[in-house]
Design a protein around this motif. Structure first.
Motif, PDB file in Angstrom:
ATOM      1  N   TRP A 154      84.022  41.076  45.582  1.00 48.19           N
ATOM      2  CA  TRP A 154      85.044  40.139  46.042  1.00 48.19           C
ATOM      3  C   TRP A 154      86.417  40.740  45.795  1.00 48.19           C
ATOM      4  N   VAL A 155      87.199  40.733  46.807  1.00 48.14           N
ATOM      5  CA  VAL A 155      88.569  41.215  46.683  1.00 48.14           C
ATOM      6  C   VAL A 155      89.476  39.988  46.753  1.00 48.14           C
ATOM      7  N   GLY A 156      90.084  39.688  45.617  1.00 48.49           N
ATOM      8  CA  GLY A 156      90.979  38.513  45.569  1.00 48.49           C
ATOM      9  C   GLY A 156      92.374  38.851  46.029  1.00 48.49           C
ATOM     10  N   SER A 157      93.090  37.839  46.423  1.00 48.12           N
ATOM     11  CA  SER A 157      94.475  38.085  46.849  1.00 48.12           C
ATOM     12  C   SER A 157      95.441  37.743  45.751  1.00 48.12           C
TER      13      SER A 157
END
Length: 86
Positions: free
Chosen positions: A83-86
């Motif tokens: 997961w790539v969070g912002s």
């Protein structure tokens, strides 16, 4: 698809409705059934169809379930989700 005559779908339902579904499945003359549920209920329903080919995913440790079907397929390999969070 013109090759599919009927589709049976199940969900949360009363015992009477479940028994009616099991009776309908038993009366049909299926050539092929798929167990996508991967649980006891799906396996029992698939087995009761008496179809010539009963396919399901293979799960280690589920001996009775794996014996209730005629064709077992290895599940796809699990993929790591990043997961790539912002």
């Amino acid at each position: 698809d013109r090759h599919i005559d009927k589709v049976f779908q199940t969900g949360k339902q009363s015992i009477l409705t479940s028994l009616r579904l099991l009776t309908a499945l038993y009366r049909e003359k299926f050539d092929l059934t798929f167990d996508f549920r991967a649980d006891d209920r799906g396996t029992i329903m698939t087995f009761l169809t008496r179809s010539k080919i009963r396919a399901a995913l293979y799960y280690p440790g589920w001996t009775w379930r794996n014996r209730a079907v005629t064709h077992l397929v290895d599940p796809p390999p699990e993929k790591e989700i990043i997961w790539v969070g912002s």
